[in-house]
Design an enzyme around this catalytic site. Structure first.
Site, PDB file in Angstrom:
ATOM      1  N   LYS A  40       0.847  -1.199   0.000  1.00 53.25           N
ATOM      2  CA  LYS A  40       0.000   0.000   0.000  1.00 53.25           C
ATOM      3  C   LYS A  40       0.879   1.244   0.000  1.00 53.25           C
ATOM      4  O   LYS A  40       2.105   1.143   0.158  1.00 53.25           O
ATOM      5  CB  LYS A  40      -0.940  -0.029   1.211  1.00 53.25           C
ATOM      6  CG  LYS A  40      -0.223  -0.096   2.536  1.00 53.25           C
ATOM      7  CD  LYS A  40      -1.187  -0.387   3.678  1.00 53.25           C
ATOM      8  CE  LYS A  40      -0.442  -0.560   4.971  1.00 53.25           C
ATOM      9  NZ  LYS A  40      -1.090  -0.003   6.113  1.00 53.25           N
ATOM     10  N   ARG A 138      -9.463  -0.183  15.332  1.00 57.77           N
ATOM     11  CA  ARG A 138      -9.555   0.534  14.053  1.00 57.77           C
ATOM     12  C   ARG A 138     -10.786   0.043  13.286  1.00 57.77           C
ATOM     13  O   ARG A 138     -11.849   0.615  13.419  1.00 57.77           O
ATOM     14  CB  ARG A 138      -8.246   0.336  13.271  1.00 57.77           C
ATOM     15  CG  ARG A 138      -8.045   1.289  12.143  1.00 57.77           C
ATOM     16  CD  ARG A 138      -6.625   1.337  11.656  1.00 57.77           C
ATOM     17  NE  ARG A 138      -6.118   0.079  11.110  1.00 57.77           N
ATOM     18  CZ  ARG A 138      -4.896  -0.084  10.600  1.00 57.77           C
ATOM     19  NH1 ARG A 138      -4.065   0.938  10.550  1.00 57.77           N
ATOM     20  NH2 ARG A 138      -4.499  -1.249  10.115  1.00 57.77           N
ATOM     21  N   TYR A 268      15.260  30.939   3.981  1.00 58.71           N
ATOM     22  CA  TYR A 268      14.135  31.660   4.599  1.00 58.71           C
ATOM     23  C   TYR A 268      14.369  31.876   6.090  1.00 58.71           C
ATOM     24  O   TYR A 268      14.862  30.984   6.792  1.00 58.71           O
ATOM     25  CB  TYR A 268      12.858  30.838   4.477  1.00 58.71           C
ATOM     26  CG  TYR A 268      12.258  30.765   3.101  1.00 58.71           C
ATOM     27  CD1 TYR A 268      11.853  31.914   2.415  1.00 58.71           C
ATOM     28  CD2 TYR A 268      12.068  29.527   2.485  1.00 58.71           C
ATOM     29  CE1 TYR A 268      11.282  31.821   1.155  1.00 58.71           C
ATOM     30  CE2 TYR A 268      11.483  29.430   1.223  1.00 58.71           C
ATOM     31  CZ  TYR A 268      11.093  30.585   0.571  1.00 58.71           C
ATOM     32  OH  TYR A 268      10.532  30.490  -0.670  1.00 58.71           O
ATOM     33  N   MET A 316      10.525  24.387   0.021  1.00 51.01           N
ATOM     34  CA  MET A 316       9.585  23.425  -0.558  1.00 51.01           C
ATOM     35  C   MET A 316      10.291  22.491  -1.555  1.00 51.01           C
ATOM     36  O   MET A 316      10.048  21.281  -1.572  1.00 51.01           O
ATOM     37  CB  MET A 316       8.437  24.163  -1.255  1.00 51.01           C
ATOM     38  CG  MET A 316       7.353  23.244  -1.770  1.00 51.01           C
ATOM     39  SD  MET A 316       6.079  24.093  -2.712  1.00 51.01           S
ATOM     40  CE  MET A 316       5.242  25.024  -1.461  1.00 51.01           C
TER      41      MET A 316
END
Ligand SMILES: Cc1ncc(COP(=O)(O)O)c(C=O)c1O
Length: 389
Positions: A40, A138, A268, A316
Protein backbone atom coordinates in the site's frame (compact mmCIF):
# COMPACT_ATOMS: atom_id res chain seq x y z
CA UNK A 1 7.16 11.71 -20.15
CA UNK A 2 10.90 11.78 -20.53
CA UNK A 3 12.38 15.25 -20.94
CA UNK A 4 15.94 13.99 -20.97
CA UNK A 5 17.53 11.34 -18.88
CA UNK A 6 19.45 13.41 -16.36
CA UNK A 7 17.92 14.36 -13.02
CA UNK A 8 19.78 15.98 -10.12
CA UNK A 9 17.90 13.79 -7.65
CA UNK A 10 16.74 10.21 -8.01
CA UNK A 11 15.65 7.30 -5.85
CA UNK A 12 17.52 4.14 -6.75
CA UNK A 13 15.56 1.06 -5.82
CA UNK A 14 17.49 -2.16 -5.82
CA UNK A 15 15.20 -5.05 -6.68
CA UNK A 16 17.97 -7.55 -5.93
CA UNK A 17 17.79 -6.37 -2.32
CA UNK A 18 14.02 -6.75 -2.40
CA UNK A 19 14.54 -10.40 -3.41
CA UNK A 20 17.05 -10.76 -0.59
CA UNK A 21 14.59 -9.43 1.99
CA UNK A 22 11.76 -11.64 0.74
CA UNK A 23 14.02 -14.69 0.90
CA UNK A 24 15.18 -13.82 4.41
CA UNK A 25 11.56 -13.52 5.55
CA UNK A 26 10.53 -16.72 3.80
CA UNK A 27 13.32 -18.58 5.61
CA UNK A 28 11.39 -17.86 8.80
CA UNK A 29 8.20 -19.50 7.56
CA UNK A 30 7.08 -23.07 7.62
CA UNK A 31 6.25 -24.56 4.22
CA UNK A 32 2.48 -24.16 4.65
CA UNK A 33 2.54 -20.47 5.59
CA UNK A 34 1.71 -18.12 2.76
CA UNK A 35 3.41 -14.78 2.17
CA UNK A 36 1.37 -11.62 1.68
CA UNK A 37 3.35 -8.58 0.59
CA UNK A 38 1.81 -5.32 1.75
CA UNK A 39 2.49 -2.70 -0.92
CA UNK A 40 0.00 0.00 0.00
CA UNK A 41 0.92 3.69 -0.14
CA UNK A 42 2.78 3.15 -3.40
CA UNK A 43 4.77 0.34 -1.80
CA UNK A 44 5.73 2.58 1.12
CA UNK A 45 7.02 5.13 -1.37
CA UNK A 46 8.99 2.69 -3.50
CA UNK A 47 6.58 2.50 -6.45
CA UNK A 48 3.85 -0.14 -6.22
CA UNK A 49 3.82 -1.20 -9.86
CA UNK A 50 7.51 -2.06 -10.19
CA UNK A 51 7.64 -3.54 -6.71
CA UNK A 52 4.44 -5.50 -7.35
CA UNK A 53 5.74 -6.88 -10.65
CA UNK A 54 8.96 -7.99 -9.01
CA UNK A 55 7.12 -9.61 -6.11
CA UNK A 56 4.91 -11.41 -8.60
CA UNK A 57 8.04 -12.79 -10.26
CA UNK A 58 9.20 -13.93 -6.81
CA UNK A 59 5.93 -15.86 -6.52
CA UNK A 60 4.63 -14.21 -3.39
CA UNK A 61 1.19 -15.65 -2.64
CA UNK A 62 -0.79 -12.47 -2.11
CA UNK A 63 -0.45 -8.72 -2.45
CA UNK A 64 -2.24 -6.25 -0.21
CA UNK A 65 -3.02 -2.58 -0.64
CA UNK A 66 -5.14 -0.14 1.32
CA UNK A 67 -7.61 1.24 -1.21
CA UNK A 68 -9.22 0.29 -4.48
CA UNK A 69 -7.32 2.83 -6.59
CA UNK A 70 -4.08 1.19 -5.50
CA UNK A 71 -5.39 -2.24 -6.42
CA UNK A 72 -6.58 -0.97 -9.80
CA UNK A 73 -3.19 0.56 -10.51
CA UNK A 74 -1.70 -2.92 -10.07
CA UNK A 75 -4.35 -4.62 -12.19
CA UNK A 76 -3.96 -2.02 -14.94
CA UNK A 77 -0.21 -2.71 -14.94
CA UNK A 78 -0.97 -6.35 -15.68
CA UNK A 79 -0.49 -7.78 -12.20
CA UNK A 80 -2.71 -10.84 -11.84
CA UNK A 81 -1.73 -12.02 -8.32
CA UNK A 82 -4.46 -12.16 -5.68
CA UNK A 83 -4.87 -8.72 -4.08
CA UNK A 84 -6.57 -7.93 -0.77
CA UNK A 85 -7.89 -4.49 0.14
CA UNK A 86 -7.00 -3.90 3.78
CA UNK A 87 -8.89 -0.64 4.33
CA UNK A 88 -12.62 0.10 4.18
CA UNK A 89 -14.03 0.02 0.67
CA UNK A 90 -16.57 2.63 -0.44
CA UNK A 91 -19.78 0.62 -0.96
CA UNK A 92 -20.52 2.02 -4.42
CA UNK A 93 -17.08 0.88 -5.67
CA UNK A 94 -17.60 -2.76 -4.67
CA UNK A 95 -18.61 -3.74 -8.25
CA UNK A 96 -15.19 -2.59 -9.48
CA UNK A 97 -13.46 -4.82 -6.94
CA UNK A 98 -15.66 -7.75 -7.95
CA UNK A 99 -15.08 -7.13 -11.65
CA UNK A 100 -11.30 -7.16 -11.19
CA UNK A 101 -11.02 -10.05 -8.73
CA UNK A 102 -9.88 -7.89 -5.85
CA UNK A 103 -10.55 -9.40 -2.45
CA UNK A 104 -12.45 -7.19 -0.04
CA UNK A 105 -12.14 -6.79 3.72
CA UNK A 106 -15.54 -7.03 5.43
CA UNK A 107 -15.72 -5.48 8.87
CA UNK A 108 -19.33 -4.35 9.39
CA UNK A 109 -22.92 -5.32 8.67
CA UNK A 110 -23.25 -2.45 6.15
CA UNK A 111 -20.27 -3.58 4.11
CA UNK A 112 -21.34 -7.23 4.32
CA UNK A 113 -24.79 -6.30 3.00
CA UNK A 114 -23.33 -4.20 0.21
CA UNK A 115 -20.97 -7.01 -0.87
CA UNK A 116 -23.88 -9.49 -0.78
CA UNK A 117 -26.09 -7.15 -2.83
CA UNK A 118 -23.49 -6.54 -5.55
CA UNK A 119 -22.32 -10.17 -5.76
CA UNK A 120 -25.89 -11.40 -6.22
CA UNK A 121 -26.72 -8.67 -8.70
CA UNK A 122 -23.58 -9.26 -10.78
CA UNK A 123 -23.76 -13.04 -10.37
CA UNK A 124 -20.00 -12.97 -10.10
CA UNK A 125 -17.72 -14.52 -7.50
CA UNK A 126 -16.16 -12.32 -4.87
CA UNK A 127 -13.49 -13.16 -2.34
CA UNK A 128 -13.87 -11.79 1.16
CA UNK A 129 -11.66 -11.64 4.25
CA UNK A 130 -13.37 -10.92 7.56
CA UNK A 131 -11.71 -8.43 9.85
CA UNK A 132 -11.73 -8.97 13.60
CA UNK A 133 -10.84 -6.08 15.87
CA UNK A 134 -9.01 -7.90 18.64
CA UNK A 135 -7.65 -4.70 20.16
CA UNK A 136 -6.30 -2.40 17.47
CA UNK A 137 -9.46 -0.31 17.74
CA UNK A 138 -9.56 0.53 14.05
CA UNK A 139 -11.88 -1.61 11.92
CA UNK A 140 -13.42 -5.00 12.47
CA UNK A 141 -16.05 -6.76 14.53
CA UNK A 142 -15.20 -7.25 18.17
CA UNK A 143 -17.01 -10.41 19.23
CA UNK A 144 -18.08 -13.82 17.99
CA UNK A 145 -21.75 -12.87 17.64
CA UNK A 146 -20.93 -10.07 15.22
CA UNK A 147 -18.47 -12.29 13.35
CA UNK A 148 -21.23 -14.86 12.92
CA UNK A 149 -23.62 -12.15 11.78
CA UNK A 150 -21.13 -11.16 9.04
CA UNK A 151 -20.91 -14.78 7.86
CA UNK A 152 -24.69 -15.06 7.76
CA UNK A 153 -25.07 -11.78 5.89
CA UNK A 154 -22.50 -12.94 3.33
CA UNK A 155 -24.20 -16.27 2.66
CA UNK A 156 -24.30 -16.45 -1.13
CA UNK A 157 -23.12 -18.86 -3.82
CA UNK A 158 -21.08 -15.98 -5.20
CA UNK A 159 -19.22 -15.12 -2.01
CA UNK A 160 -16.20 -17.05 -0.83
CA UNK A 161 -15.13 -16.09 2.68
CA UNK A 162 -11.55 -17.08 2.08
CA UNK A 163 -9.94 -15.43 5.06
CA UNK A 164 -10.29 -14.06 8.53
CA UNK A 165 -7.76 -11.74 10.09
CA UNK A 166 -6.80 -9.29 12.77
CA UNK A 167 -4.09 -6.67 13.24
CA UNK A 168 -1.81 -6.16 16.24
CA UNK A 169 -1.42 -2.80 17.92
CA UNK A 170 2.05 -3.24 19.40
CA UNK A 171 3.67 -6.47 18.31
CA UNK A 172 7.01 -4.62 18.19
CA UNK A 173 6.88 -4.15 21.96
CA UNK A 174 9.37 -6.87 22.80
CA UNK A 175 9.52 -5.86 26.45
CA UNK A 176 5.89 -6.54 27.19
CA UNK A 177 4.06 -9.05 25.01
CA UNK A 178 0.94 -9.07 27.22
CA UNK A 179 -1.31 -7.05 24.94
CA UNK A 180 -0.27 -8.87 21.78
CA UNK A 181 -0.95 -12.21 23.45
CA UNK A 182 -4.34 -10.98 24.58
CA UNK A 183 -5.17 -9.85 21.05
CA UNK A 184 -4.10 -13.22 19.65
CA UNK A 185 -6.22 -15.11 22.16
CA UNK A 186 -9.30 -12.99 21.47
CA UNK A 187 -8.84 -13.51 17.75
CA UNK A 188 -8.34 -17.26 17.97
CA UNK A 189 -11.35 -17.64 20.29
CA UNK A 190 -13.55 -16.07 17.61
CA UNK A 191 -12.01 -18.19 14.82
CA UNK A 192 -12.52 -21.35 16.92
CA UNK A 193 -16.11 -20.45 17.70
CA UNK A 194 -16.90 -20.01 14.01
CA UNK A 195 -15.16 -23.30 13.28
CA UNK A 196 -17.40 -25.10 15.76
CA UNK A 197 -20.35 -23.72 13.86
CA UNK A 198 -18.99 -25.24 10.66
CA UNK A 199 -17.44 -22.04 9.33
CA UNK A 200 -13.91 -22.71 8.22
CA UNK A 201 -11.49 -20.42 6.44
CA UNK A 202 -8.67 -21.17 4.02
CA UNK A 203 -6.49 -18.36 5.32
CA UNK A 204 -6.40 -17.23 8.94
CA UNK A 205 -3.84 -14.45 9.38
CA UNK A 206 -2.66 -11.92 11.91
CA UNK A 207 1.09 -11.20 11.62
CA UNK A 208 2.48 -7.93 10.35
CA UNK A 209 6.29 -7.78 10.16
CA UNK A 210 6.76 -7.25 13.89
CA UNK A 211 4.56 -10.19 14.84
CA UNK A 212 6.03 -12.38 12.11
CA UNK A 213 9.49 -11.81 13.59
CA UNK A 214 8.59 -11.89 17.28
CA UNK A 215 5.90 -14.58 17.34
CA UNK A 216 6.60 -17.42 14.89
CA UNK A 217 3.88 -19.39 16.68
CA UNK A 218 1.32 -16.86 15.38
CA UNK A 219 2.15 -17.23 11.69
CA UNK A 220 -0.97 -19.36 11.04
CA UNK A 221 -1.77 -19.64 7.30
CA UNK A 222 -0.18 -16.40 6.10
CA UNK A 223 1.94 -13.45 7.23
CA UNK A 224 1.34 -9.87 6.01
CA UNK A 225 4.61 -8.04 5.76
CA UNK A 226 5.20 -4.49 4.62
CA UNK A 227 8.12 -2.54 6.05
CA UNK A 228 10.54 -5.48 6.03
CA UNK A 229 10.21 -5.91 2.26
CA UNK A 230 11.84 -2.53 1.93
CA UNK A 231 14.70 -3.38 4.26
CA UNK A 232 13.58 -1.82 7.52
CA UNK A 233 12.48 -3.26 10.82
CA UNK A 234 9.22 -2.16 12.43
CA UNK A 235 11.25 -0.77 15.30
CA UNK A 236 14.96 -0.22 15.78
CA UNK A 237 14.84 -2.64 18.72
CA UNK A 238 14.11 -5.45 16.26
CA UNK A 239 17.21 -5.06 14.09
CA UNK A 240 18.79 -8.21 15.50
CA UNK A 241 15.81 -10.41 14.65
CA UNK A 242 16.56 -10.56 10.92
CA UNK A 243 19.11 -9.21 8.46
CA UNK A 244 17.44 -6.88 5.97
CA UNK A 245 18.82 -4.58 3.31
CA UNK A 246 17.24 -1.16 2.73
CA UNK A 247 16.35 -1.17 -0.94
CA UNK A 248 16.14 2.56 -1.62
CA UNK A 249 18.96 5.08 -1.88
CA UNK A 250 18.06 8.70 -2.53
CA UNK A 251 20.96 10.19 -4.39
CA UNK A 252 21.48 13.75 -5.51
CA UNK A 253 24.04 15.87 -7.30
CA UNK A 254 24.33 19.53 -6.36
CA UNK A 255 22.40 21.74 -8.77
CA UNK A 256 24.41 24.84 -7.83
CA UNK A 257 27.58 25.46 -5.81
CA UNK A 258 28.84 28.79 -4.55
CA UNK A 259 31.45 30.27 -2.22
CA UNK A 260 30.22 32.77 0.35
CA UNK A 261 31.92 34.98 2.89
CA UNK A 262 31.50 34.71 6.66
CA UNK A 263 28.35 36.44 7.91
CA UNK A 264 26.10 35.55 4.95
CA UNK A 265 22.61 34.31 5.61
CA UNK A 266 21.21 31.15 4.05
CA UNK A 267 17.53 30.51 3.33
CA UNK A 268 14.13 31.66 4.60
CA UNK A 269 14.02 33.34 7.98
CA UNK A 270 17.83 33.70 7.96
CA UNK A 271 18.12 30.82 10.44
CA UNK A 272 21.73 30.12 9.43
CA UNK A 273 24.54 32.66 9.17
CA UNK A 274 27.94 31.45 7.92
CA UNK A 275 30.59 31.70 10.60
CA UNK A 276 33.47 31.42 8.11
CA UNK A 277 34.01 31.54 4.35
CA UNK A 278 31.98 28.57 3.14
CA UNK A 279 31.16 26.46 0.12
CA UNK A 280 27.41 25.98 -0.15
CA UNK A 281 25.61 23.53 -2.43
CA UNK A 282 21.97 23.86 -3.41
CA UNK A 283 20.18 20.53 -3.64
CA UNK A 284 16.99 19.74 -5.49
CA UNK A 285 15.15 18.22 -2.56
CA UNK A 286 12.62 19.96 -0.33
CA UNK A 287 9.75 19.38 2.02
CA UNK A 288 7.48 18.81 -0.98
CA UNK A 289 9.65 15.78 -1.68
CA UNK A 290 9.07 14.51 1.83
CA UNK A 291 12.17 15.84 3.56
CA UNK A 292 10.90 16.82 7.03
CA UNK A 293 11.30 20.57 7.53
CA UNK A 294 12.23 19.81 11.15
CA UNK A 295 15.59 18.59 9.81
CA UNK A 296 16.55 22.18 8.94
CA UNK A 297 19.91 22.95 10.55
CA UNK A 298 19.82 19.50 12.24
CA UNK A 299 20.64 16.83 9.68
CA UNK A 300 22.97 16.24 6.79
CA UNK A 301 23.41 14.56 3.44
CA UNK A 302 26.30 12.17 3.09
CA UNK A 303 29.06 11.28 0.73
CA UNK A 304 29.80 7.91 2.36
CA UNK A 305 31.16 8.90 5.75
CA UNK A 306 31.59 12.60 4.94
CA UNK A 307 28.79 14.85 6.07
CA UNK A 308 27.25 17.81 4.29
CA UNK A 309 25.13 19.53 6.99
CA UNK A 310 21.76 20.94 5.95
CA UNK A 311 21.97 24.67 6.65
CA UNK A 312 19.11 27.14 6.77
CA UNK A 313 15.48 26.18 6.51
CA UNK A 314 14.52 23.43 4.12
CA UNK A 315 12.45 25.02 1.34
CA UNK A 316 9.58 23.43 -0.56
CA UNK A 317 11.77 22.29 -3.46
CA UNK A 318 15.37 22.92 -2.49
CA UNK A 319 17.71 22.81 0.44
CA UNK A 320 21.24 24.00 1.05
CA UNK A 321 24.14 22.02 2.44
CA UNK A 322 27.55 23.10 3.64
CA UNK A 323 30.20 21.25 1.63
CA UNK A 324 33.16 23.29 2.84
CA UNK A 325 34.71 20.31 4.59
CA UNK A 326 34.28 17.85 1.71
CA UNK A 327 37.51 18.21 -0.15
CA UNK A 328 37.19 18.87 -3.87
CA UNK A 329 33.39 18.72 -3.77
CA UNK A 330 31.87 19.26 -7.20
CA UNK A 331 28.67 18.63 -9.13
CA UNK A 332 30.10 15.24 -10.07
CA UNK A 333 29.85 14.03 -6.50
CA UNK A 334 26.85 12.15 -5.25
CA UNK A 335 25.27 13.02 -1.94
CA UNK A 336 22.87 10.64 -0.25
CA UNK A 337 19.79 11.53 1.75
CA UNK A 338 18.58 8.00 2.57
CA UNK A 339 20.72 4.91 2.17
CA UNK A 340 21.85 1.66 3.68
CA UNK A 341 23.75 2.16 6.98
CA UNK A 342 25.84 -0.88 6.00
CA UNK A 343 27.12 1.25 3.12
CA UNK A 344 28.05 4.09 5.44
CA UNK A 345 24.83 6.11 5.38
CA UNK A 346 23.13 7.40 8.50
CA UNK A 347 20.23 5.70 10.20
CA UNK A 348 16.70 6.50 9.08
CA UNK A 349 15.54 5.67 12.61
CA UNK A 350 17.66 8.49 14.06
CA UNK A 351 16.52 10.83 11.34
CA UNK A 352 12.89 9.98 12.08
CA UNK A 353 13.48 10.62 15.79
CA UNK A 354 15.15 13.95 15.06
CA UNK A 355 12.14 15.10 13.08
CA UNK A 356 9.58 13.72 15.51
CA UNK A 357 8.50 11.36 12.76
CA UNK A 358 8.53 7.66 12.08
CA UNK A 359 10.55 5.77 9.50
CA UNK A 360 7.37 4.43 7.84
CA UNK A 361 6.19 8.01 7.47
CA UNK A 362 9.50 9.18 6.01
CA UNK A 363 9.41 6.43 3.37
CA UNK A 364 5.73 6.88 2.47
CA UNK A 365 6.22 10.63 2.27
CA UNK A 366 8.90 10.56 -0.41
CA UNK A 367 7.39 12.65 -3.16
CA UNK A 368 6.29 11.24 -6.48
CA UNK A 369 8.32 13.79 -8.41
CA UNK A 370 11.59 12.14 -7.41
CA UNK A 371 12.22 9.70 -10.26
CA UNK A 372 12.47 6.09 -9.16
CA UNK A 373 15.20 4.12 -10.91
CA UNK A 374 14.97 0.37 -10.57
CA UNK A 375 18.10 -1.72 -10.42
CA UNK A 376 17.95 -5.36 -11.30
CA UNK A 377 20.83 -7.75 -11.80
CA UNK A 378 23.38 -5.69 -13.75
CA UNK A 379 22.88 -2.13 -12.53
CA UNK A 380 25.16 -0.15 -14.78
CA UNK A 381 22.95 0.64 -17.75
CA UNK A 382 20.09 1.98 -15.72
CA UNK A 383 22.32 4.13 -13.58
CA UNK A 384 24.24 5.66 -16.44
CA UNK A 385 21.17 7.52 -17.65
CA UNK A 386 21.37 9.57 -14.54
CA UNK A 387 25.06 10.34 -14.39
CA UNK A 388 26.66 13.53 -15.62
CA UNK A 389 28.24 13.29 -19.06
C1 LIG B 1 -3.69 -4.56 8.24
C2 LIG B 1 -2.23 -4.46 8.01
N1 LIG B 1 -1.51 -5.59 7.89
C3 LIG B 1 -0.18 -5.56 7.67
C4 LIG B 1 0.51 -4.37 7.60
C5 LIG B 1 2.00 -4.39 7.38
O1 LIG B 1 2.67 -3.88 8.49
P1 LIG B 1 4.25 -3.79 8.51
O2 LIG B 1 4.63 -2.80 7.48
O3 LIG B 1 4.57 -3.32 9.88
O4 LIG B 1 4.77 -5.15 8.19
C6 LIG B 1 -0.20 -3.17 7.73
C7 LIG B 1 0.54 -1.91 7.69
O5 LIG B 1 0.27 -0.96 8.34
C8 LIG B 1 -1.60 -3.22 7.96
O6 LIG B 1 -2.31 -2.10 8.10
Amino acid sequence: MNYGSYRYTRAEIDLNKLSYNVNKLKEKLSSHTKFMAVIKADAYGHGAVEIGKHLEQLNVDYLAVAVLDEAMELREAGITSPILLLSPIEPDTIPVAIEHDIAVTVYSKDIASAVYHHAERMQKNVIVHLKIDSGMGRIGVRNKEDALMLCQTLKSDFIHIEGIYTHFAEAENLEDPTYTKKQYERFIAIVEDLKHRGLDFDITHCCNTAAALAYPEYHLDMIRTGISLFGYHPDETMTKTIDLKPIMTIVTHAAFIKDVEAGESIGYGRSFITSKPSKIATILLGYADGIPRELSNRWYLNRKNEKAPIIGRICMDQLMVDVTDIEGFSKDNELVYIGDPAEGYPSIYTMADMSDSFHYEILCGIGKRIPRVYIKNDTVEVKQNYLLD
